[in-house]
Design an enzyme around this catalytic site. Structure first.
Site, mmCIF file in Angstrom:
data_model
loop_
_atom_site.group_PDB
_atom_site.id
_atom_site.type_symbol
_atom_site.label_atom_id
_atom_site.label_comp_id
_atom_site.label_asym_id
_atom_site.label_seq_id
_atom_site.Cartn_x
_atom_site.Cartn_y
_atom_site.Cartn_z
ATOM 1 N N HIS A 57 -10.318 6.137 -1.582
ATOM 2 C CA HIS A 57 -10.242 5.414 -0.299
ATOM 3 C C HIS A 57 -11.292 4.298 -0.244
ATOM 4 O O HIS A 57 -11.761 3.922 0.835
ATOM 5 C CB HIS A 57 -10.469 6.353 0.901
ATOM 6 N N ASN A 75 0.880 -1.183 0.000
ATOM 7 C CA ASN A 75 0.000 0.000 0.000
ATOM 8 C C ASN A 75 0.910 1.222 0.000
ATOM 9 O O ASN A 75 1.371 1.683 1.032
ATOM 10 C CB ASN A 75 -0.878 -0.055 1.259
ATOM 11 N N ARG A 111 -2.337 -1.686 -3.807
ATOM 12 C CA ARG A 111 -3.401 -0.689 -3.737
ATOM 13 C C ARG A 111 -3.102 0.366 -4.797
ATOM 14 O O ARG A 111 -2.012 0.933 -4.806
ATOM 15 C CB ARG A 111 -3.417 -0.049 -2.357
ATOM 16 N N GLU A 151 -6.961 -2.057 5.035
ATOM 17 C CA GLU A 151 -7.009 -2.109 3.578
ATOM 18 C C GLU A 151 -6.248 -3.330 3.074
ATOM 19 O O GLU A 151 -6.611 -3.925 2.063
ATOM 20 C CB GLU A 151 -6.397 -0.823 3.003
#
Ligand code: AMP
Length: 394
Positions: A179, A7, A90, A381
Site C-alpha cells: 500500500h 488500479n 498499480r 493512489e
C-alpha cells in the site's frame, strides 16, 4: 498528456483518466464486487454520472466494460484509444528487483509474474490489467508503479526476520511492505496539512486489504505487512498476524494440504472467515441487528489496529498524527471510534460529532484540545501514480 490509471485490486478496478500536468480528472470510476452478479460499475465525467449494477465475472470483463464506457459515442470521453498517451498500473509486489516506477516490457512482466506467489490476490490481477491494457490501448506507454517502493526506506532491523541470515542475504526473504502509493500520498498530505515535514505519523490504510505504516521525516520506517501482503491487520479475507505453528498444525494434525491452508488464510479468513461477510458495510449492518460474531469481529479488528498504533508510537518515539484512509478508514465512523476508544494515554481523543460528519476532503476528527491529530484523508493512489508516470516520461 492523457494518462489513464488502472488500479486493479483483489475485487475491484479503480480507474481515472487525468490530463497531466494539470491533474485535471477527465473521468473516473470504479468497478466493485468483481466476481459477483451484483458488481457495481460507476463512471463519472464532467457531464455524466453513470451507475449500474450488473454481473462482472472477472477483471477481464471489468476492463472491457471500462473501455466501452470511455469510448461510448454518447456519454464517453474518448473518440479513440489512441488519445491515451500512457497507462499507469498499480502493481502490488515488485520484490527486490522492481523498486522504482518503470516502463513495462516482457522482462518486467515476467518479474511481476514471479512475485505472484507472494501476492496471490493482487499480482495476477495487476498482470491481467496490464495485458488487457496492452491489447485495448496498444499505442499507449504502459508503466508500472509498485506498492512496495515506498517501504524501501524501512531499516534492516525492522524488515529482516530472525531466521538464518542466508534467507535475507541470498533469497530476498524480508518484510517488503505494501500500500506504499497510498501511504506515501496520505502522509505527504498530512505533512502539508500539519506544516511539518518532519512529522511523526501513523498511516492506517483500511480497505479490503489493511495495513499500517510508521512514517518519520516523510519516510516509511516500519510497516505491518511483511514478505507478502498477508501479515498485520485483520483484512477482508486475510487473517493478518497468525502464529506460524497453526499452519503446521493444520497440515500435520488436521490434514489440510499446503494449498488449502494458503487459500484458507488468504481468501477465507479475516472478516469473511469471522462473519461470513467480506464487506464492512454488511458487517456493520449485521452488528447493528445484534449479530454477535459481527460485533466480535469489529472489536478484534479494532483491537489489532490499536496494538500496532502502540508499537509504532514506540518505534517513532512520539506521535503527531494518525491518519485514517481508504474505503473503511475514510467511511466507517464506527471503525475509527472503536480504534480511538480508550487511547487517552497516547493523547488520542476522538470528537464523536466531527467523526460522524461526512466529507470527501481532508479533515480533523480529534477533540480540539488534543496534541495528537486524528486525520481522515481520502487516499488518491491514482493521482500519486499519475505524478510518477508523468515524471518518468518528461
Ligand atoms: P478499498 O479497498 O479501499 O476500496 O475499500 C473497500 C472496503 O471499504 C470494503 O470492505 C467496503 O465495505 C469498505 N467501505 C466502503 N464504504 C464504506 C462505508 N460507507 N462504511 C463502511 N465500510 C465501507
Amino acid at each position: 498528456m492523457n494518462i489513464l490509471i488502472i488500479n486493479s485490486g483483489s475485487s475491484s478496478i479503480k480507474y481515472q483518466l487525468l490530463e497531466m500536468p494539470s491533474a485535471q480528472v477527465i473521468c473516473a470510476g470504479m468497478i466493485e464486487r468483481i466476481g459477483s452478479t451484483e458488481a457495481i460499475s460507476t463512471f463519472k465525467s464532467q457531464d455524466y454520472k453513470i451507475e449500474r449494477i450488473c454481473e462482472i465475472k472477472n477483471h477481464k470483463e471489468g476492463l472491457e466494460r471500462i473501455t466501452a464506457l470511455l469510448l461510448d459515442s454518447d456519454k464517453g470521453v474518448l473518440n479513440s484509444t489512441k488519445e491515451i498517451d500512457a497507462i499507469g498500473h498499480r502493481v502490488v509486489h515488485g520484490g527486490n528487483a522492481l523498486t522504482e516506477t518503470t516502463l513495462i516490457n516482457n522482462e518486467v512482466k515476467n518479474k511481476i509474474k514471479l512475485f505472484s506467489s507472494l501476492a496471490p490476490l493482487h499480482n495476477p490481477a495487476n498482470l491481467v490489467g496490464i495485458e488487457m491494457a496492452e491489447k485495448l490501448f496498444n499505442s499507449a506507454k504502459q508503466i508500472a508503479v509498485f506498492d512496495t517502493a515506498f517501504h524501501a526506506t524501512v531499516p534492516v532491523k525492522a524488515k529482516k526476520y530472525a531466521i538464518p541470515n542466508k534467507f535475507y542475504d541470498d533469497e530476498g526473504i524480508q518484510a517488503y511492505g505494501f500500500h506504499g502509493t497510498s501511504h506515501k500520498y496520505v502522509s505527504k498530505k498530512a505533512s502539508e496539512y500539519l506544516r511539518n515535514k518532519n512529522a511523526k505519523l501513523i498511516s492506517i490504510h483500511l480497505g479490503n486489504g489493511c495495513s499500517i505504516t510508521a512514517v518519520k521525516n516523510g519516510k516509511s520506517i516500519d510497516h505491518s505487512m511483511g514478505f507478502a501482503p498477508s501479515n498485520g491487520l485483520v483484512m477482508g479475507s486475510r487473517s493478518g498476524d497468525i502464529d506460524h505453528a497453526i499452519i503446521f498444525y493444520m497440515i500435520n494434525t488436521l490434514g489440510y494440504s499446503l494449498d488449502e491452508v494458503n487459500e484458507l488464510l488468504n481468501k477465507k479468513s479475516g472478516m469473511l472467515g469471522l462473519t461470513g461477510f467480506n464487506d464492512l458495510r454488511d458487517i456493520e449492518s449485521e452488528a447493528n441487528k445484534g449479530n454477535a460474531s459481527c460485533i466480535l469481529a469489529l472489536e478484534m479488528n479494532a483491537y489489532r489496529i490499536k496494538k500496532y498504533i502502540g508499537a509504532y508510537i514506540a518505534a517513532l518515539n512520539g506521535l503527531d498524527a494518525i491518519i485514517f484512509t481508504a474505503g473503511i478508514g475514510e467511511n466507517s465512523s464506527l471503525m475509527r471510534k472503536l480504534v480511538c476508544k480508550d487511547m487517552d494515554f497516547f493523547n488520542i481523543h476522538l470528537d464523536d460529532a466531527k467523526n460522524d460528519l461526512k466529507s470527501s476532503t481532508i479533515r480533523e476528527v480529534n477533540a480540539i484540545e488534543t496534541k495528537v491529530k486524528i486525520l481522515v484523508i481520502p487516499t488518491n493512489e491514482e493521482l500519486e501514480i499519475a505524478n510518477q508516470v508523468f515524471a518518468l516520461l518528461t
